[in-house]
Scaffold this motif. Structure first.
Motif, PDB file in Angstrom:
ATOM      1  N   ARG A 170      46.923  35.314  17.545  1.00  0.00           N
ATOM      2  CA  ARG A 170      47.831  36.211  17.006  1.00  0.00           C
ATOM      3  C   ARG A 170      47.915  36.621  15.475  1.00  0.00           C
ATOM      4  O   ARG A 170      48.010  37.585  15.048  1.00  0.00           O
ATOM      5  CB  ARG A 170      49.266  36.037  17.255  1.00  0.00           C
ATOM      6  CG  ARG A 170      49.216  35.639  18.901  1.00  0.00           C
ATOM      7  CD  ARG A 170      50.783  35.350  19.213  1.00  0.00           C
ATOM      8  NE  ARG A 170      51.401  36.652  19.177  1.00  0.00           N
ATOM      9  CZ  ARG A 170      51.476  37.671  20.336  1.00  0.00           C
ATOM     10  NH1 ARG A 170      50.675  37.219  21.367  1.00  0.00           N
ATOM     11  NH2 ARG A 170      52.263  38.756  20.354  1.00  0.00           N
ATOM     12  N   GLU A 171      47.723  35.718  14.858  1.00  0.00           N
ATOM     13  CA  GLU A 171      47.515  35.824  13.208  1.00  0.00           C
ATOM     14  C   GLU A 171      46.254  36.752  12.866  1.00  0.00           C
ATOM     15  O   GLU A 171      46.297  37.456  11.990  1.00  0.00           O
ATOM     16  CB  GLU A 171      47.415  34.445  12.509  1.00  0.00           C
ATOM     17  CG  GLU A 171      47.372  34.640  10.862  1.00  0.00           C
ATOM     18  CD  GLU A 171      48.600  35.043  10.687  1.00  0.00           C
ATOM     19  OE1 GLU A 171      48.664  35.674   9.461  1.00  0.00           O
ATOM     20  OE2 GLU A 171      49.739  35.156  10.961  1.00  0.00           O
ATOM     21  N   ALA A 172      45.006  36.217  13.421  1.00  0.00           N
ATOM     22  CA  ALA A 172      43.700  37.096  13.263  1.00  0.00           C
ATOM     23  C   ALA A 172      44.017  38.625  13.438  1.00  0.00           C
ATOM     24  O   ALA A 172      43.356  39.386  12.904  1.00  0.00           O
ATOM     25  CB  ALA A 172      42.786  36.521  14.136  1.00  0.00           C
TER      26      ALA A 172
ATOM     27  N   LEU B 160      47.190  40.279  13.569  1.00  0.00           N
ATOM     28  CA  LEU B 160      48.251  40.712  12.936  1.00  0.00           C
ATOM     29  C   LEU B 160      48.126  41.885  11.811  1.00  0.00           C
ATOM     30  O   LEU B 160      48.521  43.151  12.192  1.00  0.00           O
ATOM     31  CB  LEU B 160      49.168  39.678  12.194  1.00  0.00           C
ATOM     32  CG  LEU B 160      50.355  40.046  11.568  1.00  0.00           C
ATOM     33  CD1 LEU B 160      51.403  40.674  12.688  1.00  0.00           C
ATOM     34  CD2 LEU B 160      51.068  38.953  10.994  1.00  0.00           C
ATOM     35  N   GLN B 161      47.122  41.794  10.882  1.00  0.00           N
ATOM     36  CA  GLN B 161      46.947  42.588  10.173  1.00  0.00           C
ATOM     37  C   GLN B 161      46.016  43.994  10.430  1.00  0.00           C
ATOM     38  O   GLN B 161      46.477  44.988  10.079  1.00  0.00           O
ATOM     39  CB  GLN B 161      46.089  42.226   8.743  1.00  0.00           C
ATOM     40  CG  GLN B 161      46.056  43.175   7.657  1.00  0.00           C
ATOM     41  CD  GLN B 161      47.373  43.666   7.031  1.00  0.00           C
ATOM     42  OE1 GLN B 161      48.376  42.768   6.646  1.00  0.00           O
ATOM     43  NE2 GLN B 161      47.445  44.882   6.964  1.00  0.00           N
TER      44      GLN B 161
ATOM     45  N   ALA C 266      40.142  32.691  17.836  1.00  0.00           N
ATOM     46  CA  ALA C 266      40.562  33.440  16.606  1.00  0.00           C
ATOM     47  C   ALA C 266      39.394  33.958  15.830  1.00  0.00           C
ATOM     48  O   ALA C 266      39.460  34.991  15.331  1.00  0.00           O
ATOM     49  CB  ALA C 266      41.296  32.444  15.725  1.00  0.00           C
TER      50      ALA C 266
ATOM     51  N   ARG D 228      48.802  46.167  11.773  1.00  0.00           N
ATOM     52  CA  ARG D 228      49.471  46.710  11.130  1.00  0.00           C
ATOM     53  C   ARG D 228      48.737  47.992  10.115  1.00  0.00           C
ATOM     54  O   ARG D 228      49.610  48.831   9.575  1.00  0.00           O
ATOM     55  CB  ARG D 228      50.059  45.851   9.798  1.00  0.00           C
ATOM     56  CG  ARG D 228      51.280  45.038  10.426  1.00  0.00           C
ATOM     57  CD  ARG D 228      51.512  43.843   9.546  1.00  0.00           C
ATOM     58  NE  ARG D 228      52.743  43.149   9.997  1.00  0.00           N
ATOM     59  CZ  ARG D 228      53.125  41.949   9.546  1.00  0.00           C
ATOM     60  NH1 ARG D 228      52.585  41.382   8.619  1.00  0.00           N
ATOM     61  NH2 ARG D 228      54.170  41.372  10.040  1.00  0.00           N
TER      62      ARG D 228
ATOM     63  N   PRO E 104      48.596  30.808  18.653  1.00  0.00           N
ATOM     64  CA  PRO E 104      48.972  31.390  17.170  1.00  0.00           C
ATOM     65  C   PRO E 104      47.827  31.863  16.487  1.00  0.00           C
ATOM     66  O   PRO E 104      48.139  33.029  15.620  1.00  0.00           O
ATOM     67  CB  PRO E 104      49.770  29.896  16.460  1.00  0.00           C
ATOM     68  CG  PRO E 104      50.188  29.323  17.754  1.00  0.00           C
ATOM     69  CD  PRO E 104      49.128  29.557  18.963  1.00  0.00           C
ATOM     70  N   ARG E 105      46.814  31.204  16.338  1.00  0.00           N
ATOM     71  CA  ARG E 105      45.619  31.733  15.696  1.00  0.00           C
ATOM     72  C   ARG E 105      45.081  33.082  15.888  1.00  0.00           C
ATOM     73  O   ARG E 105      44.587  33.723  15.068  1.00  0.00           O
ATOM     74  CB  ARG E 105      44.748  30.648  15.432  1.00  0.00           C
ATOM     75  CG  ARG E 105      45.201  29.153  14.760  1.00  0.00           C
ATOM     76  CD  ARG E 105      43.996  27.930  14.823  1.00  0.00           C
ATOM     77  NE  ARG E 105      43.030  28.375  13.935  1.00  0.00           N
ATOM     78  CZ  ARG E 105      41.970  27.461  13.852  1.00  0.00           C
ATOM     79  NH1 ARG E 105      41.998  26.402  14.474  1.00  0.00           N
ATOM     80  NH2 ARG E 105      40.823  28.004  13.082  1.00  0.00           N
TER      81      ARG E 105
ATOM     82  N   VAL F 192      55.045  31.189  20.771  1.00  0.00           N
ATOM     83  CA  VAL F 192      54.864  32.140  19.550  1.00  0.00           C
ATOM     84  C   VAL F 192      55.075  33.527  20.077  1.00  0.00           C
ATOM     85  O   VAL F 192      54.485  34.037  20.889  1.00  0.00           O
ATOM     86  CB  VAL F 192      53.523  31.893  18.909  1.00  0.00           C
ATOM     87  CG1 VAL F 192      53.107  32.909  17.728  1.00  0.00           C
ATOM     88  CG2 VAL F 192      53.250  30.492  18.533  1.00  0.00           C
TER      89      VAL F 192
ATOM     90  N   VAL G  11      57.948  41.297  15.679  1.00  0.00           N
ATOM     91  CA  VAL G  11      56.903  40.587  14.793  1.00  0.00           C
ATOM     92  C   VAL G  11      56.210  41.511  13.697  1.00  0.00           C
ATOM     93  O   VAL G  11      56.136  41.416  12.683  1.00  0.00           O
ATOM     94  CB  VAL G  11      55.981  39.670  15.691  1.00  0.00           C
ATOM     95  CG1 VAL G  11      54.854  39.167  14.570  1.00  0.00           C
ATOM     96  CG2 VAL G  11      56.618  38.696  16.451  1.00  0.00           C
ATOM     97  N   VAL G  12      55.274  42.487  14.712  1.00  0.00           N
ATOM     98  CA  VAL G  12      54.464  43.088  14.027  1.00  0.00           C
ATOM     99  C   VAL G  12      55.043  44.382  12.974  1.00  0.00           C
ATOM    100  O   VAL G  12      54.576  44.599  11.790  1.00  0.00           O
ATOM    101  CB  VAL G  12      53.433  43.823  14.898  1.00  0.00           C
ATOM    102  CG1 VAL G  12      52.253  44.645  14.032  1.00  0.00           C
ATOM    103  CG2 VAL G  12      52.723  42.888  15.776  1.00  0.00           C
TER     104      VAL G  12
END
Length: 229
Positions: free
Chosen positions: A110-112, A114-115, A61, A118, A107-108, A190, A136-137
């Protein structure tokens, strides 16, 4: 995100033609391009270069959050730079692809990312290629595509790519790798690889690349997202 630039999401398994199709549609429309799979491949590659194990979720992450990556476009072969080094070819190897598929289950990680994904959404529009772009995105994307092809056809395409690059490979081993990766992507807890509920599913097994590009352009026009002249 609904007031931002329009997004065409192109999801599907490896070898369905997402990368090539997405690039050609983006070029035709003058839209931006997001190769989300490259970000996971880059995370896996950077992890190996910095001795971070593929089962170290916290470490991975951190690698994802701190990726020093540059995408250079404007040529037939866009460049991907990791920490200033051209890794365009390296990240497309089966070894890195397999590692990326493992990294993407976390998950961590993917969260890192994500933004970061976007942030690619800019005018006049974005073509986003990946496995969870529509689910998701970019859940509010006005047009979502899910490209598929048989595992056998995807293995055949990959074999041709490798041979063109001078790499020797076995069709049977490629098929097994693709089937294993599909299973891992579809069964992860996830953001599993599934079509969005409002996605248009398109099987490319017997279609040529220009046919798919034309079909997506037609769908964009039908949604009022582009003008076909």
């Amino acid at each position: 995100m609904s007031q931002q630039a329009p997004v065409l999401t192109v999801d599907g398994p490896g070898g369905a033609g997402k990368g090539t199709i997405s690039r050609l549609v983006a070029e035709r429309q003058g839209w931006h391009l997001l190769d989300s799979g490259a970000l996971y491949r880059l995370t896996a590659l950077a992890a190996s270069q910095h001795a971070v194990a593929l089962d170290d979720e916290a470490g991975l992450a951190r690698v994802a959050a701190q990726l020093d990556v540059t995408f250079k476009t404007g040529s037939d072969a866009p460049q991907v730079l990791l920490e200033g080094e051209d890794v365009s070819g390296v990240i497309r190897t089966e070894q890195v692809g397999d590692a990326a598929s493992r990294v993407a289950t976390m998950p961590r990680v993917r969260e890192a990312l994500l933004q970061r994904q976007r942030d690619f959404r800019q005018a006049p529009g974005l073509v986003a290629d990946g496995r969870d772009m529509g689910t998701v995105v970019f859940q509010d994307a006005p047009l979502k595509i899910f490209l598929t092809a048989t595992a056998e056809e995807r293995a055949r395409r990959r074999l041709l790519q490798l041979r063109e690059a001078g790499v020797d490979a076995s069709l049977s081993s490629l098929l097994k790798e693709i089937q294993a990766r599909d299973a891992r992507d579809m069964q992860r807890s996830v953001a599993p690889l599934v079509p969005a509920e409002d996605a248009v599913e398109l099987d490319t097994t017997h279609l040529k690349i220009p046919e798919v590009v034309d079909r997506l352009t037609e769908l964009l026009a039908n949604r009022g997202l582009v003008t076909v002249t």
